[in-house]
Design a protein around this motif. Structure first.
Motif, PDB file in Angstrom:
ATOM      1  N   PRO A  60       0.685  -1.190   0.002  1.00  0.00           N
ATOM      2  CA  PRO A  60       0.077   0.091  -0.140  1.00  0.00           C
ATOM      3  C   PRO A  60       0.855   1.271  -0.042  1.00  0.00           C
ATOM      4  CG  PRO A  60      -0.670  -1.549   1.561  1.00  0.00           C
ATOM      5  CD  PRO A  60       0.531  -2.049   1.139  1.00  0.00           C
ATOM      6  N   LEU A  91      -6.717   3.851  -1.482  1.00  0.00           N
ATOM      7  CA  LEU A  91      -6.929   3.088  -0.756  1.00  0.00           C
ATOM      8  C   LEU A  91      -7.931   1.994  -0.989  1.00  0.00           C
ATOM      9  CD1 LEU A  91      -6.947   3.095   2.461  1.00  0.00           C
ATOM     10  CD2 LEU A  91      -9.238   4.222   2.380  1.00  0.00           C
ATOM     11  N   VAL A  92      -8.911   2.232  -2.063  1.00  0.00           N
ATOM     12  CA  VAL A  92      -9.594   0.979  -2.491  1.00  0.00           C
ATOM     13  C   VAL A  92      -8.913   0.165  -3.351  1.00  0.00           C
ATOM     14  CG1 VAL A  92     -11.755   0.498  -4.258  1.00  0.00           C
ATOM     15  CG2 VAL A  92     -11.629   2.359  -2.507  1.00  0.00           C
ATOM     16  N   VAL A  95      -6.412  -2.423  -1.162  1.00  0.00           N
ATOM     17  CA  VAL A  95      -6.865  -3.280  -0.355  1.00  0.00           C
ATOM     18  C   VAL A  95      -7.552  -4.094  -1.465  1.00  0.00           C
ATOM     19  CG1 VAL A  95      -9.114  -3.821   1.049  1.00  0.00           C
ATOM     20  CG2 VAL A  95      -7.486  -1.760   1.553  1.00  0.00           C
ATOM     21  N   SER A 144      -5.574  -0.702   5.170  1.00  0.00           N
ATOM     22  CA  SER A 144      -6.379   0.666   5.005  1.00  0.00           C
ATOM     23  C   SER A 144      -5.837   1.636   6.022  1.00  0.00           C
ATOM     24  CB  SER A 144      -7.844   0.199   5.312  1.00  0.00           C
ATOM     25  OG  SER A 144      -8.439  -0.689   4.556  1.00  0.00           O
ATOM     26  N   THR A 147      -2.610   2.669   4.395  1.00  0.00           N
ATOM     27  CA  THR A 147      -2.626   3.572   3.370  1.00  0.00           C
ATOM     28  C   THR A 147      -2.891   4.978   3.747  1.00  0.00           C
ATOM     29  OG1 THR A 147      -2.924   1.621   1.917  1.00  0.00           O
ATOM     30  CG2 THR A 147      -3.610   3.806   1.009  1.00  0.00           C
ATOM     31  N   ALA A 148      -3.897   5.167   4.664  1.00  0.00           N
ATOM     32  CA  ALA A 148      -4.681   6.375   5.161  1.00  0.00           C
ATOM     33  C   ALA A 148      -3.567   7.270   5.779  1.00  0.00           C
ATOM     34  CB  ALA A 148      -5.989   6.144   5.949  1.00  0.00           C
ATOM     35  N   ILE A 169     -13.748   3.385   5.176  1.00  0.00           N
ATOM     36  CA  ILE A 169     -12.914   2.266   5.424  1.00  0.00           C
ATOM     37  C   ILE A 169     -13.928   0.946   5.818  1.00  0.00           C
ATOM     38  CG2 ILE A 169     -11.370   0.883   6.858  1.00  0.00           C
ATOM     39  CD1 ILE A 169      -9.889   3.558   7.055  1.00  0.00           C
ATOM     40  N   LEU A 172     -15.480  -0.335   2.597  1.00  0.00           N
ATOM     41  CA  LEU A 172     -14.470  -1.037   1.612  1.00  0.00           C
ATOM     42  C   LEU A 172     -14.308  -2.243   2.290  1.00  0.00           C
ATOM     43  CD1 LEU A 172     -11.923  -1.155  -0.246  1.00  0.00           C
ATOM     44  CD2 LEU A 172     -10.665   0.219   1.301  1.00  0.00           C
ATOM     45  N   LEU A 173     -14.268  -2.551   3.293  1.00  0.00           N
ATOM     46  CA  LEU A 173     -14.074  -3.989   3.890  1.00  0.00           C
ATOM     47  C   LEU A 173     -15.109  -4.632   3.806  1.00  0.00           C
ATOM     48  CD1 LEU A 173     -12.346  -2.978   7.590  1.00  0.00           C
ATOM     49  CD2 LEU A 173     -11.272  -3.641   5.614  1.00  0.00           C
TER      50      LEU A 173
END
Length: 279
Positions: A60, A91-92, A95, A144, A147-148, A169, A172-173
Protein backbone atom coordinates in the motif's frame (compact mmCIF):
# COMPACT_ATOMS: atom_id res chain seq x y z
CA UNK A 1 -3.16 -59.95 37.48
CA UNK A 2 -3.56 -60.82 41.14
CA UNK A 3 -6.89 -61.30 42.87
CA UNK A 4 -6.41 -58.08 44.86
CA UNK A 5 -5.77 -56.07 41.69
CA UNK A 6 -8.84 -57.54 40.00
CA UNK A 7 -10.92 -56.66 43.02
CA UNK A 8 -9.58 -53.11 43.04
CA UNK A 9 -10.39 -52.61 39.35
CA UNK A 10 -13.85 -54.07 39.81
CA UNK A 11 -14.58 -51.79 42.74
CA UNK A 12 -13.37 -48.67 40.91
CA UNK A 13 -15.35 -49.35 37.71
CA UNK A 14 -18.70 -48.08 39.04
CA UNK A 15 -16.99 -45.02 40.46
CA UNK A 16 -15.49 -44.11 37.07
CA UNK A 17 -18.80 -44.76 35.31
CA UNK A 18 -20.63 -42.57 37.82
CA UNK A 19 -18.12 -39.75 37.36
CA UNK A 20 -18.46 -39.86 33.59
CA UNK A 21 -22.23 -39.99 33.77
CA UNK A 22 -22.49 -37.09 36.19
CA UNK A 23 -20.26 -34.77 34.20
CA UNK A 24 -22.16 -32.34 31.99
CA UNK A 25 -21.22 -32.43 28.33
CA UNK A 26 -19.90 -29.07 27.05
CA UNK A 27 -22.23 -27.38 24.56
CA UNK A 28 -21.44 -27.77 20.89
CA UNK A 29 -19.59 -24.78 19.44
CA UNK A 30 -21.83 -22.50 17.43
CA UNK A 31 -21.17 -21.05 13.98
CA UNK A 32 -19.85 -17.73 15.30
CA UNK A 33 -17.37 -19.21 17.76
CA UNK A 34 -15.95 -21.69 15.25
CA UNK A 35 -15.62 -19.01 12.58
CA UNK A 36 -13.79 -16.73 15.00
CA UNK A 37 -11.52 -19.62 15.97
CA UNK A 38 -10.54 -20.22 12.36
CA UNK A 39 -10.09 -16.48 11.90
CA UNK A 40 -7.67 -16.50 14.82
CA UNK A 41 -5.88 -19.42 13.18
CA UNK A 42 -5.39 -17.32 10.05
CA UNK A 43 -3.86 -14.53 12.12
CA UNK A 44 -1.58 -16.93 14.00
CA UNK A 45 -0.09 -18.00 10.68
CA UNK A 46 1.31 -14.48 10.36
CA UNK A 47 3.21 -15.00 13.60
CA UNK A 48 5.06 -17.95 12.09
CA UNK A 49 5.33 -16.47 8.59
CA UNK A 50 5.67 -12.69 9.11
CA UNK A 51 6.44 -12.27 5.41
CA UNK A 52 2.66 -12.46 4.88
CA UNK A 53 2.47 -8.88 6.17
CA UNK A 54 4.49 -7.62 3.20
CA UNK A 55 1.42 -7.25 1.00
CA UNK A 56 -0.49 -5.21 3.61
CA UNK A 57 2.39 -2.95 4.66
CA UNK A 58 4.91 -2.31 1.91
CA UNK A 59 2.53 -2.72 -1.03
CA UNK A 60 0.00 0.00 0.00
CA UNK A 61 2.81 2.46 0.78
CA UNK A 62 4.49 1.79 -2.55
CA UNK A 63 1.25 2.18 -4.53
CA UNK A 64 0.30 5.40 -2.76
CA UNK A 65 3.65 7.11 -3.24
CA UNK A 66 4.11 5.83 -6.77
CA UNK A 67 0.79 7.02 -8.19
CA UNK A 68 0.73 10.27 -6.24
CA UNK A 69 4.16 11.48 -7.30
CA UNK A 70 4.02 9.91 -10.77
CA UNK A 71 0.68 11.37 -11.88
CA UNK A 72 0.09 14.23 -9.44
CA UNK A 73 1.96 16.95 -11.31
CA UNK A 74 0.72 15.88 -14.75
CA UNK A 75 -2.95 15.50 -13.84
CA UNK A 76 -3.65 18.06 -11.11
CA UNK A 77 -0.64 20.35 -11.33
CA UNK A 78 0.72 19.35 -7.93
CA UNK A 79 0.76 16.37 -5.61
CA UNK A 80 -1.08 18.37 -2.97
CA UNK A 81 -4.05 18.87 -5.27
CA UNK A 82 -3.98 15.34 -6.58
CA UNK A 83 -3.83 13.59 -3.21
CA UNK A 84 -7.22 15.05 -2.31
CA UNK A 85 -8.72 13.18 -5.27
CA UNK A 86 -6.68 10.00 -5.36
CA UNK A 87 -6.47 9.15 -1.64
CA UNK A 88 -9.86 7.36 -1.36
CA UNK A 89 -9.26 5.68 -4.72
CA UNK A 90 -5.78 4.41 -3.96
CA UNK A 91 -7.11 3.14 -0.63
CA UNK A 92 -9.66 1.05 -2.52
CA UNK A 93 -7.06 -0.13 -5.02
CA UNK A 94 -4.55 -1.20 -2.37
CA UNK A 95 -7.06 -3.27 -0.41
CA UNK A 96 -8.82 -4.89 -3.36
CA UNK A 97 -5.53 -5.83 -4.96
CA UNK A 98 -4.40 -7.85 -1.94
CA UNK A 99 -7.68 -9.78 -1.72
CA UNK A 100 -6.29 -12.16 -4.33
CA UNK A 101 -3.96 -13.64 -1.71
CA UNK A 102 -7.04 -15.11 -0.02
CA UNK A 103 -7.45 -17.73 -2.73
CA UNK A 104 -3.73 -18.40 -2.97
CA UNK A 105 -3.39 -19.09 0.77
CA UNK A 106 -6.48 -21.29 0.77
CA UNK A 107 -5.18 -23.36 -2.15
CA UNK A 108 -1.93 -23.90 -0.24
CA UNK A 109 -3.85 -25.21 2.79
CA UNK A 110 -5.93 -27.48 0.59
CA UNK A 111 -2.83 -28.95 -1.06
CA UNK A 112 -1.40 -29.73 2.38
CA UNK A 113 -4.51 -31.68 3.35
CA UNK A 114 -5.56 -29.31 6.12
CA UNK A 115 -9.11 -28.86 4.86
CA UNK A 116 -9.65 -32.62 4.65
CA UNK A 117 -9.28 -32.63 8.44
CA UNK A 118 -11.61 -29.64 8.83
CA UNK A 119 -14.36 -31.43 6.87
CA UNK A 120 -14.32 -34.26 9.41
CA UNK A 121 -14.89 -31.99 12.42
CA UNK A 122 -18.37 -31.68 14.00
CA UNK A 123 -18.61 -27.96 13.31
CA UNK A 124 -20.59 -25.60 11.11
CA UNK A 125 -19.37 -26.57 7.65
CA UNK A 126 -18.53 -23.08 6.30
CA UNK A 127 -16.56 -22.14 9.45
CA UNK A 128 -13.05 -22.68 8.00
CA UNK A 129 -13.84 -20.57 4.94
CA UNK A 130 -15.69 -17.80 6.77
CA UNK A 131 -13.02 -17.71 9.48
CA UNK A 132 -10.27 -17.40 6.90
CA UNK A 133 -12.03 -14.44 5.29
CA UNK A 134 -12.55 -12.82 8.71
CA UNK A 135 -8.83 -13.20 9.42
CA UNK A 136 -8.05 -11.62 6.07
CA UNK A 137 -10.40 -8.79 7.02
CA UNK A 138 -7.96 -7.87 9.79
CA UNK A 139 -5.16 -7.76 7.22
CA UNK A 140 -7.30 -5.54 4.99
CA UNK A 141 -7.93 -3.22 7.94
CA UNK A 142 -4.18 -2.94 8.56
CA UNK A 143 -3.62 -2.12 4.88
CA UNK A 144 -6.38 0.52 5.00
CA UNK A 145 -4.97 2.23 8.08
CA UNK A 146 -1.44 2.24 6.69
CA UNK A 147 -2.58 3.68 3.36
CA UNK A 148 -4.65 6.36 5.11
CA UNK A 149 -1.68 7.26 7.32
CA UNK A 150 0.61 7.64 4.30
CA UNK A 151 -1.94 9.82 2.51
CA UNK A 152 -2.28 12.01 5.61
CA UNK A 153 1.50 12.29 5.86
CA UNK A 154 1.81 13.64 2.31
CA UNK A 155 -0.95 16.20 2.60
CA UNK A 156 -4.37 14.58 2.48
CA UNK A 157 -6.93 16.35 4.67
CA UNK A 158 -10.34 14.63 4.36
CA UNK A 159 -13.26 16.95 5.01
CA UNK A 160 -15.27 14.09 6.48
CA UNK A 161 -12.90 13.82 9.43
CA UNK A 162 -12.21 10.67 11.37
CA UNK A 163 -15.83 9.49 11.19
CA UNK A 164 -15.93 9.86 7.42
CA UNK A 165 -12.65 8.02 6.95
CA UNK A 166 -13.74 5.15 9.22
CA UNK A 167 -17.09 4.91 7.43
CA UNK A 168 -15.32 4.73 4.07
CA UNK A 169 -12.97 2.03 5.35
CA UNK A 170 -15.91 0.05 6.74
CA UNK A 171 -17.64 0.10 3.36
CA UNK A 172 -14.40 -0.94 1.67
CA UNK A 173 -13.95 -3.88 4.06
CA UNK A 174 -17.49 -5.11 3.36
CA UNK A 175 -16.82 -5.07 -0.39
CA UNK A 176 -13.39 -6.71 0.05
CA UNK A 177 -14.93 -9.48 2.16
CA UNK A 178 -17.50 -10.20 -0.56
CA UNK A 179 -14.86 -10.06 -3.30
CA UNK A 180 -12.81 -12.62 -1.40
CA UNK A 181 -15.52 -15.21 -2.04
CA UNK A 182 -14.61 -15.15 -5.75
CA UNK A 183 -11.00 -16.10 -5.03
CA UNK A 184 -12.17 -18.66 -2.46
CA UNK A 185 -14.27 -20.35 -5.12
CA UNK A 186 -11.39 -20.26 -7.59
CA UNK A 187 -9.14 -21.95 -5.03
CA UNK A 188 -11.49 -24.94 -5.06
CA UNK A 189 -11.53 -25.37 -8.84
CA UNK A 190 -8.00 -24.34 -9.88
CA UNK A 191 -5.05 -26.57 -9.14
CA UNK A 192 -2.24 -24.23 -8.10
CA UNK A 193 -1.82 -20.95 -6.19
CA UNK A 194 -0.06 -19.52 -9.25
CA UNK A 195 -3.12 -20.17 -11.42
CA UNK A 196 -5.35 -18.39 -8.89
CA UNK A 197 -3.04 -15.38 -8.77
CA UNK A 198 -3.00 -15.22 -12.55
CA UNK A 199 -6.78 -15.32 -12.94
CA UNK A 200 -7.31 -12.89 -10.06
CA UNK A 201 -4.80 -10.42 -11.48
CA UNK A 202 -6.35 -10.64 -14.94
CA UNK A 203 -9.79 -9.97 -13.40
CA UNK A 204 -8.73 -7.09 -11.14
CA UNK A 205 -6.72 -5.12 -13.69
CA UNK A 206 -9.68 -3.86 -15.78
CA UNK A 207 -11.80 -3.37 -12.66
CA UNK A 208 -9.23 -1.20 -10.87
CA UNK A 209 -7.57 0.65 -13.70
CA UNK A 210 -10.76 0.99 -15.74
CA UNK A 211 -12.45 3.00 -13.01
CA UNK A 212 -12.53 6.49 -11.54
CA UNK A 213 -9.69 5.82 -9.11
CA UNK A 214 -7.03 7.92 -10.84
CA UNK A 215 -8.79 10.42 -13.09
CA UNK A 216 -12.21 11.93 -13.71
CA UNK A 217 -14.10 9.74 -16.22
CA UNK A 218 -15.14 12.90 -18.09
CA UNK A 219 -11.63 13.03 -19.57
CA UNK A 220 -11.93 9.50 -21.01
CA UNK A 221 -13.16 8.45 -24.47
CA UNK A 222 -16.81 7.49 -24.73
CA UNK A 223 -16.29 3.71 -24.92
CA UNK A 224 -14.19 3.78 -21.76
CA UNK A 225 -16.70 6.01 -19.97
CA UNK A 226 -19.36 3.39 -20.72
CA UNK A 227 -17.26 0.72 -19.01
CA UNK A 228 -16.44 2.95 -16.03
CA UNK A 229 -20.14 3.72 -15.54
CA UNK A 230 -21.02 0.02 -15.10
CA UNK A 231 -17.88 -0.93 -13.20
CA UNK A 232 -18.81 -1.78 -9.58
CA UNK A 233 -15.44 -0.53 -8.39
CA UNK A 234 -16.35 2.94 -9.69
CA UNK A 235 -19.49 2.96 -7.55
CA UNK A 236 -17.46 1.79 -4.56
CA UNK A 237 -14.83 4.50 -5.07
CA UNK A 238 -17.50 7.19 -5.50
CA UNK A 239 -19.23 6.15 -2.28
CA UNK A 240 -15.96 5.91 -0.31
CA UNK A 241 -14.84 9.28 -1.69
CA UNK A 242 -18.12 10.92 -0.67
CA UNK A 243 -17.96 9.50 2.85
CA UNK A 244 -14.36 10.60 3.36
CA UNK A 245 -14.89 14.04 1.81
CA UNK A 246 -18.00 14.68 3.90
CA UNK A 247 -20.13 15.04 0.76
CA UNK A 248 -23.68 13.73 0.29
CA UNK A 249 -23.69 10.03 -0.49
CA UNK A 250 -25.74 9.15 -3.55
CA UNK A 251 -27.07 5.91 -4.92
CA UNK A 252 -23.54 4.55 -5.33
CA UNK A 253 -23.58 3.47 -1.69
CA UNK A 254 -26.61 1.26 -2.26
CA UNK A 255 -25.13 -0.11 -5.48
CA UNK A 256 -21.85 -1.02 -3.74
CA UNK A 257 -23.73 -2.79 -0.93
CA UNK A 258 -25.95 -4.57 -3.46
CA UNK A 259 -22.87 -5.82 -5.33
CA UNK A 260 -21.40 -7.01 -2.03
CA UNK A 261 -24.54 -8.95 -1.15
CA UNK A 262 -24.76 -10.39 -4.66
CA UNK A 263 -21.15 -11.60 -4.65
CA UNK A 264 -21.60 -13.34 -1.31
CA UNK A 265 -24.89 -14.93 -2.42
CA UNK A 266 -23.54 -16.21 -5.73
CA UNK A 267 -19.94 -17.10 -5.01
CA UNK A 268 -20.58 -18.05 -1.39
CA UNK A 269 -23.14 -20.61 -2.59
CA UNK A 270 -20.83 -21.88 -5.34
CA UNK A 271 -17.98 -22.16 -2.84
CA UNK A 272 -20.01 -24.21 -0.39
CA UNK A 273 -21.31 -26.45 -3.19
CA UNK A 274 -17.75 -27.15 -4.28
CA UNK A 275 -16.50 -27.47 -0.70
CA UNK A 276 -19.08 -30.16 0.10
CA UNK A 277 -18.28 -32.12 -3.05
CA UNK A 278 -14.60 -31.54 -3.93
CA UNK A 279 -14.48 -34.26 -6.59
Amino acid sequence: MSAETKASVASSAPTIADALASASRPPRANALSTSITFGWRALLKIKHVPEQLFDVTVFPVMMTLLFTYLFGGAIAGSTGEYIAYIAPGVLVQSVLFITMYTGSNLRTDIDRGVFDRFRSLPIWRPSPLVGMLLGDGVRFLVASLITAAVCLAIGWRPAGGVIGVLAGIALLLVFAFSLGWIWTFLSLILRTPQAIMGVAGFTLMPLLFGSNIFVDPATMPGWLQAWVSVNPVSDLVTAVRALMDGAPVGGELGIALAWSAGLVAVFGSLTMWRYRDPR
